[in-house]
Write an enzyme that holds these catalytic residues in place. Structure first.
Site, PDB file in Angstrom:
ATOM      1  N   HIS A  23       0.843  -1.207   0.000  1.00  0.00           N
ATOM      2  CA  HIS A  23       0.000   0.000   0.000  1.00  0.00           C
ATOM      3  C   HIS A  23       0.873   1.250   0.000  1.00  0.00           C
ATOM      4  CE1 HIS A  23      -3.475   2.550   1.328  1.00  0.00           C
ATOM      5  NE2 HIS A  23      -2.505   3.227   1.946  1.00  0.00           N
ATOM      6  N   GLU A  24       1.901   1.271   0.833  1.00  0.00           N
ATOM      7  CA  GLU A  24       2.779   2.440   0.901  1.00  0.00           C
ATOM      8  C   GLU A  24       3.660   2.563  -0.345  1.00  0.00           C
ATOM      9  OE1 GLU A  24       2.202   4.613   3.016  1.00  0.00           O
ATOM     10  OE2 GLU A  24       0.857   3.402   4.242  1.00  0.00           O
TER      11      GLU A  24
END
Length: 327
Positions: free
Chosen positions: A143-144
């Protein structure tokens, strides 16, 4: 994702311009009150704006990592985290593996930062690192990594530093007004002067709120896109869904987080267990919605996420056309 990258560049320019105009207006109000010269205050605010813009572009990542208390690690410090960052960087097609940082905080959260994919970092709290299994850790890191690839991190760094500048100037101005009492301009007659004085006072008080609204005007759509990309990179949507569930269930909040940096995190750092996440002032979409979409995907492609998004929320077109075309 070229539409999202282009959109983020445009939003960065609009955000810097909007924050700049607010700073100039705030500078006029401060100059009028303390220097009897609004234009002089605007000059000072303009200088601050220029300096903060340069700082946010070239040193914003280092400042925000320092504020968070993040510590850079090497592979031997935490092989599991280091390897997951490498794996997800390869899956995302990044040209460079981001640096890995650990934040000494028992809250459950993470964020990414950087000027561009060639100069980026991923930071995760010690609490989250201890709670997640490998699949969940991959989901959060992916996600990051997606934020880095989509250039969200540059936008967030600029937003955070500029918001901090507005809040800082307003704070000092309001405290000075409080302790200084009446100022000499109050003895000057004229209705026009009185109106300007009242407007300036209101602006000094409300400027941080206006700045926060500009900050929140950055669409929460980027979080949905990062979730979709995480499912694509890991080929396992349940990993991120399970991690978000654990993060939502923790009552511990990030100690070093503030209103300027809140939007950088995977979930809102101020969210308490049972809190209403559907507020218009939230920097993130509701966690329950994000989890439901991930678990409704039935696949691990952008098309699967688009269908799940439409099924859960009753609306579609969250994924850029270029990403859907890629599959």
């Amino acid at each position: 994702m070229w539409e999202q990258i282009s959109s983020n560049r445009t939003r960065s320019a609009v955000l810097v311009a909007g924050m700049g105009l607010l700073l100039l207006a705030l500078g006029y109000a401060i100059g009028f009150y303390f220097l009897d010269n609004g234009l002089a205050g605007m000059v000072v605010a303009g200088i601050v704006w220029g300096i903060m813009s340069l700082v946010s572009m070239f040193q914003g990542d280092n400042i925000l990592l320092a504020v968070a208390g993040a510590r850079k690690i090497r592979k031997e410090d935490d092989p599991r985290l280091y390897n997951v960052v490498e794996e997800m960087s390869i899956a995302a097609g990044l040209g460079r593996v981001p640096d890995a940082y650990i934040i000494n905080d028992q809250a459950l959260n993470a964020f990414a930062i950087g000027r561009d994919p060639k100069r980026a970092a991923v930071a995760i709290t010690a609490g989250l690192l201890a709670k997640l299994n490998r699949d969940e850790l991959q989901g959060v890191i992916a996600h990051e990594i997606a934020h880095i690839k989509n250039r969200d991190v540059s936008l967030m760094a600029i937003s955070a530093v500029m918001l901090g500048a507005v809040v800082l100037l307003s704070w000092y101005a309001s405290r000075t007004l409080f302790f200084a009492g009446n100022r000499r301009n109050s003895d000057r007659g004229g209705g026009g002067t009185a109106i300007v004085a009242i407007f300036g006072l209101v602006l000094i008080i409300l400027a941080p709120i206006f700045a926060q609204l500009l900050h929140l005007a950055i669409s929460r759509k980027r979080e949905y896109l990062a979730d979709a990309s995480s499912a694509l990179y890991t080929r396992y949507p349940e990993g991120l869904a399970s991690a978000l569930e654990k993060m939502a269930g923790s009552p511990t909040q990030v100690r070093a987080a503030n209103q300027a940096t809140a939007s950088m995190y995977t979930i809102s750092p101020f969210t308490k267990q049972g809190a209403n996440l559907n507020s218009l002032l939230s920097t993130h979409p509701p966690i329950k919605e994000r989890i439901r979409i991930l678990r409704a995907m039935g696949g691990n492609s952008y098309q699967s996420y688009e269908r799940a998004y439409e099924e859960v929320l009753g609306k579609g077109k969250i994924i850029p056309r270029s990403a859907l075309a890629q599959g």
